[in-house]
Design a protein around this motif. Sequence first.
Motif, PDB file in Angstrom:
ATOM      1  N   SER A  14       0.819  -1.212   0.000  1.00 41.24           N
ATOM      2  CA  SER A  14       0.000   0.000   0.000  1.00 41.24           C
ATOM      3  C   SER A  14       0.856   1.266   0.000  1.00 41.24           C
ATOM      4  O   SER A  14       0.568   2.226  -0.723  1.00 41.24           O
ATOM      5  CB  SER A  14      -0.919   0.015   1.228  1.00 41.24           C
ATOM      6  N   LEU A  15       1.895   1.278   0.810  1.00 44.70           N
ATOM      7  CA  LEU A  15       2.738   2.476   0.909  1.00 44.70           C
ATOM      8  C   LEU A  15       3.377   2.811  -0.431  1.00 44.70           C
ATOM      9  O   LEU A  15       3.355   3.965  -0.872  1.00 44.70           O
ATOM     10  CB  LEU A  15       3.814   2.262   1.973  1.00 44.70           C
ATOM     11  N   THR A  16       3.945   1.811  -1.091  1.00 39.68           N
ATOM     12  CA  THR A  16       4.631   2.047  -2.357  1.00 39.68           C
ATOM     13  C   THR A  16       3.686   2.609  -3.411  1.00 39.68           C
ATOM     14  O   THR A  16       3.979   3.613  -4.072  1.00 39.68           O
ATOM     15  CB  THR A  16       5.250   0.738  -2.873  1.00 39.68           C
ATOM     16  N   ILE A  21       1.006   7.061  -6.665  1.00 37.57           N
ATOM     17  CA  ILE A  21      -0.287   7.569  -7.123  1.00 37.57           C
ATOM     18  C   ILE A  21      -0.543   8.979  -6.612  1.00 37.57           C
ATOM     19  O   ILE A  21      -1.129   9.813  -7.316  1.00 37.57           O
ATOM     20  CB  ILE A  21      -1.411   6.609  -6.682  1.00 37.57           C
ATOM     21  N   ALA A  22      -0.115   9.275  -5.390  1.00 39.61           N
ATOM     22  CA  ALA A  22      -0.304  10.624  -4.839  1.00 39.61           C
ATOM     23  C   ALA A  22       0.387  11.668  -5.709  1.00 39.61           C
ATOM     24  O   ALA A  22      -0.190  12.724  -6.014  1.00 39.61           O
ATOM     25  CB  ALA A  22       0.231  10.684  -3.404  1.00 39.61           C
ATOM     26  N   ILE A  23       1.621  11.362  -6.104  1.00 41.45           N
ATOM     27  CA  ILE A  23       2.367  12.297  -6.961  1.00 41.45           C
ATOM     28  C   ILE A  23       1.635  12.521  -8.279  1.00 41.45           C
ATOM     29  O   ILE A  23       1.461  13.663  -8.736  1.00 41.45           O
ATOM     30  CB  ILE A  23       3.794  11.759  -7.216  1.00 41.45           C
ATOM     31  N   ALA A  24       1.168  11.418  -8.880  1.00 38.95           N
ATOM     32  CA  ALA A  24       0.466  11.526 -10.158  1.00 38.95           C
ATOM     33  C   ALA A  24      -0.839  12.314 -10.018  1.00 38.95           C
ATOM     34  O   ALA A  24      -1.185  13.136 -10.879  1.00 38.95           O
ATOM     35  CB  ALA A  24       0.176  10.125 -10.702  1.00 38.95           C
ATOM     36  N   LYS A  25      -1.568  12.103  -8.941  1.00 34.70           N
ATOM     37  CA  LYS A  25      -2.840  12.816  -8.742  1.00 34.70           C
ATOM     38  C   LYS A  25      -2.624  14.311  -8.541  1.00 34.70           C
ATOM     39  O   LYS A  25      -3.391  15.133  -9.060  1.00 34.70           O
ATOM     40  CB  LYS A  25      -3.585  12.225  -7.540  1.00 34.70           C
ATOM     41  N   PHE A  26      -1.581  14.655  -7.786  1.00 35.31           N
ATOM     42  CA  PHE A  26      -1.302  16.084  -7.583  1.00 35.31           C
ATOM     43  C   PHE A  26      -0.942  16.767  -8.908  1.00 35.31           C
ATOM     44  O   PHE A  26      -1.368  17.897  -9.176  1.00 35.31           O
ATOM     45  CB  PHE A  26      -0.171  16.269  -6.573  1.00 35.31           C
ATOM     46  N   ILE A  27      -0.160  16.073  -9.719  1.00 29.27           N
ATOM     47  CA  ILE A  27       0.212  16.640 -11.021  1.00 29.27           C
ATOM     48  C   ILE A  27      -1.029  16.813 -11.894  1.00 29.27           C
ATOM     49  O   ILE A  27      -1.247  17.869 -12.508  1.00 29.27           O
ATOM     50  CB  ILE A  27       1.249  15.741 -11.726  1.00 29.27           C
ATOM     51  N   ALA A  28      -1.872  15.773 -11.931  1.00 28.37           N
ATOM     52  CA  ALA A  28      -3.086  15.839 -12.745  1.00 28.37           C
ATOM     53  C   ALA A  28      -4.027  16.921 -12.239  1.00 28.37           C
ATOM     54  O   ALA A  28      -4.642  17.657 -13.027  1.00 28.37           O
ATOM     55  CB  ALA A  28      -3.794  14.484 -12.741  1.00 28.37           C
ATOM     56  N   GLY A  29      -4.142  17.045 -10.904  1.00 28.96           N
ATOM     57  CA  GLY A  29      -5.024  18.058 -10.339  1.00 28.96           C
ATOM     58  C   GLY A  29      -4.536  19.466 -10.617  1.00 28.96           C
ATOM     59  O   GLY A  29      -5.324  20.371 -10.924  1.00 28.96           O
ATOM     60  N   SER A  44      -4.404  10.122  -1.127  1.00 33.47           N
ATOM     61  CA  SER A  44      -3.305   9.160  -1.313  1.00 33.47           C
ATOM     62  C   SER A  44      -2.082   9.539  -0.482  1.00 33.47           C
ATOM     63  O   SER A  44      -1.367   8.668   0.013  1.00 33.47           O
ATOM     64  CB  SER A  44      -2.926   9.081  -2.798  1.00 33.47           C
ATOM     65  N   LEU A  45      -1.836  10.843  -0.338  1.00 35.54           N
ATOM     66  CA  LEU A  45      -0.711  11.282   0.490  1.00 35.54           C
ATOM     67  C   LEU A  45      -0.944  10.899   1.952  1.00 35.54           C
ATOM     68  O   LEU A  45      -0.020  10.423   2.632  1.00 35.54           O
ATOM     69  CB  LEU A  45      -0.520  12.795   0.363  1.00 35.54           C
ATOM     70  N   VAL A  46      -2.171  11.095   2.436  1.00 35.21           N
ATOM     71  CA  VAL A  46      -2.502  10.690   3.805  1.00 35.21           C
ATOM     72  C   VAL A  46      -2.338   9.181   3.968  1.00 35.21           C
ATOM     73  O   VAL A  46      -1.804   8.705   4.974  1.00 35.21           O
ATOM     74  CB  VAL A  46      -3.940  11.130   4.166  1.00 35.21           C
ATOM     75  N   ASP A  47      -2.797   8.423   2.963  1.00 34.43           N
ATOM     76  CA  ASP A  47      -2.639   6.967   3.015  1.00 34.43           C
ATOM     77  C   ASP A  47      -1.166   6.568   3.063  1.00 34.43           C
ATOM     78  O   ASP A  47      -0.796   5.595   3.729  1.00 34.43           O
ATOM     79  CB  ASP A  47      -3.311   6.305   1.801  1.00 34.43           C
ATOM     80  N   THR A  48      -0.318   7.312   2.347  1.00 33.86           N
ATOM     81  CA  THR A  48       1.120   7.033   2.365  1.00 33.86           C
ATOM     82  C   THR A  48       1.698   7.236   3.755  1.00 33.86           C
ATOM     83  O   THR A  48       2.443   6.401   4.278  1.00 33.86           O
ATOM     84  CB  THR A  48       1.858   7.932   1.363  1.00 33.86           C
ATOM     85  N   VAL A  49       1.347   8.383   4.368  1.00 35.74           N
ATOM     86  CA  VAL A  49       1.815   8.665   5.722  1.00 35.74           C
ATOM     87  C   VAL A  49       1.279   7.616   6.706  1.00 35.74           C
ATOM     88  O   VAL A  49       1.999   7.144   7.594  1.00 35.74           O
ATOM     89  CB  VAL A  49       1.383  10.079   6.160  1.00 35.74           C
ATOM     90  N   ASN A  50       0.013   7.240   6.514  1.00 37.35           N
ATOM     91  CA  ASN A  50      -0.587   6.230   7.383  1.00 37.35           C
ATOM     92  C   ASN A  50       0.168   4.909   7.316  1.00 37.35           C
ATOM     93  O   ASN A  50       0.435   4.267   8.345  1.00 37.35           O
ATOM     94  CB  ASN A  50      -2.047   6.001   6.994  1.00 37.35           C
ATOM     95  N   GLU A 162      -5.395  -1.129   6.624  1.00 29.90           N
ATOM     96  CA  GLU A 162      -5.041  -1.075   5.202  1.00 29.90           C
ATOM     97  C   GLU A 162      -6.220  -1.463   4.322  1.00 29.90           C
ATOM     98  O   GLU A 162      -6.457  -0.853   3.272  1.00 29.90           O
ATOM     99  CB  GLU A 162      -3.847  -1.993   4.919  1.00 29.90           C
ATOM    100  N   LEU A 163      -6.993  -2.475   4.736  1.00 30.88           N
ATOM    101  CA  LEU A 163      -8.135  -2.890   3.928  1.00 30.88           C
ATOM    102  C   LEU A 163      -9.172  -1.779   3.839  1.00 30.88           C
ATOM    103  O   LEU A 163      -9.688  -1.475   2.756  1.00 30.88           O
ATOM    104  CB  LEU A 163      -8.768  -4.153   4.522  1.00 30.88           C
ATOM    105  N   LEU A 164      -9.461  -1.133   4.976  1.00 33.73           N
ATOM    106  CA  LEU A 164     -10.457  -0.062   4.975  1.00 33.73           C
ATOM    107  C   LEU A 164      -9.967   1.155   4.193  1.00 33.73           C
ATOM    108  O   LEU A 164     -10.734   1.767   3.437  1.00 33.73           O
ATOM    109  CB  LEU A 164     -10.795   0.334   6.408  1.00 33.73           C
ATOM    110  N   THR A 165      -8.701   1.531   4.378  1.00 33.52           N
ATOM    111  CA  THR A 165      -8.189   2.694   3.654  1.00 33.52           C
ATOM    112  C   THR A 165      -8.069   2.408   2.155  1.00 33.52           C
ATOM    113  O   THR A 165      -8.311   3.300   1.330  1.00 33.52           O
ATOM    114  CB  THR A 165      -6.835   3.156   4.209  1.00 33.52           C
ATOM    115  N   ASP A 166      -7.712   1.168   1.802  1.00 40.60           N
ATOM    116  CA  ASP A 166      -7.675   0.804   0.379  1.00 40.60           C
ATOM    117  C   ASP A 166      -9.081   0.806  -0.212  1.00 40.60           C
ATOM    118  O   ASP A 166      -9.291   1.239  -1.358  1.00 40.60           O
ATOM    119  CB  ASP A 166      -7.040  -0.577   0.195  1.00 40.60           C
TER     120      ASP A 166
END
Length: 319
Positions: A14-16, A21-29, A44-50, A162-166
């Motif tokens: 999940s972290l990887t 994906i967070a980087i890609a979403k920020f660029i797209a946004g 996705s950034l919050v999920d990464t930190v989590n 992880e299951l709930l956040t995913d």
Amino acid sequence: MARGYGSRTIVVVSLTGDLLIAIAKFIAGALGGSSAMLSEGVHSLVDTVNSALLLYGLRRAKLPPDPEHPFGHGRELYFWSFMVALLVLALGAGVSFYEGLIHLRRPEPLTSASLSYTVLAVSFVFEVVSCSVAVKGIGARKGRLGYFEAFRRSKDPSDFTELLTDGAGLAGVLIALGGVLGSHMLHIPRADGAASIGIAIVLAGTSILLLRESKNLLIGEPAHPRIGDSIMAIARDDEGVRRANGVLTFQMGPEQVVANLSAEFDDRLNADEVEQCVNRIEKKAKSENSEIVALFIKPQTTETWRRQTEYLRRHAGES
């Protein structure tokens, strides 16, 4: 029973993915001007930190006991899982709701939808893979229990976090897609802001579930009933025990349990023989239940035990 995917593997996967994906979403946004994509980037950034916090908690929970932590460090994982739930609510849901309100009040058309579609498609594939890894890992350990019941009874919060956040991530991607489609195809700019608020609602619901379960583990829950049943059976079979009254257990970590056995010993035993009896029960209980880090055995009459348990039940009913 095979363990399948371990907790650490689920979290690392999940972290990887979340970081990329967070980087890609920020660029797209940023390039496309999509509020929903920015909200998903925050998600996705919050999920990464989590995931990073859960990995830290898993590592700390495995540290051996020391003079300051005689029962181990298992409850650190419960603390960090509680922090994860707070982050999902405060950062994930809060920022997404704020972004949604801003874009509802000042809607702006998308400037580049194609990049958003591409990132959402890749995100969807990853979230499906990540959810699949989490489901397989939990399925290998839940036995005959349903997933919700296994979630409620689980003593290891990392799997279900992880299951709930995913799962929330997968729902967020679909909601963001709806917002982008509404803004781009239907020419309704406010759909993008509404999608951000929808993402915030999903994250808030996920956070409430995680906070509830993490709070119960952090405050203290009894261990799985099989551990108490095992201790009682061992005590009843010992020749020095007249009567095994009952067991109280306390979950200190995913694989760390402290137990207290109330037993009435044979009156003919002297102090040394009682000590030998206690050592036998403790040794066998720990050999059959690797989770037990400490077993306290209290010589006690059945009447005294009944008064104490009745007191606990009465006060539990009052609360």
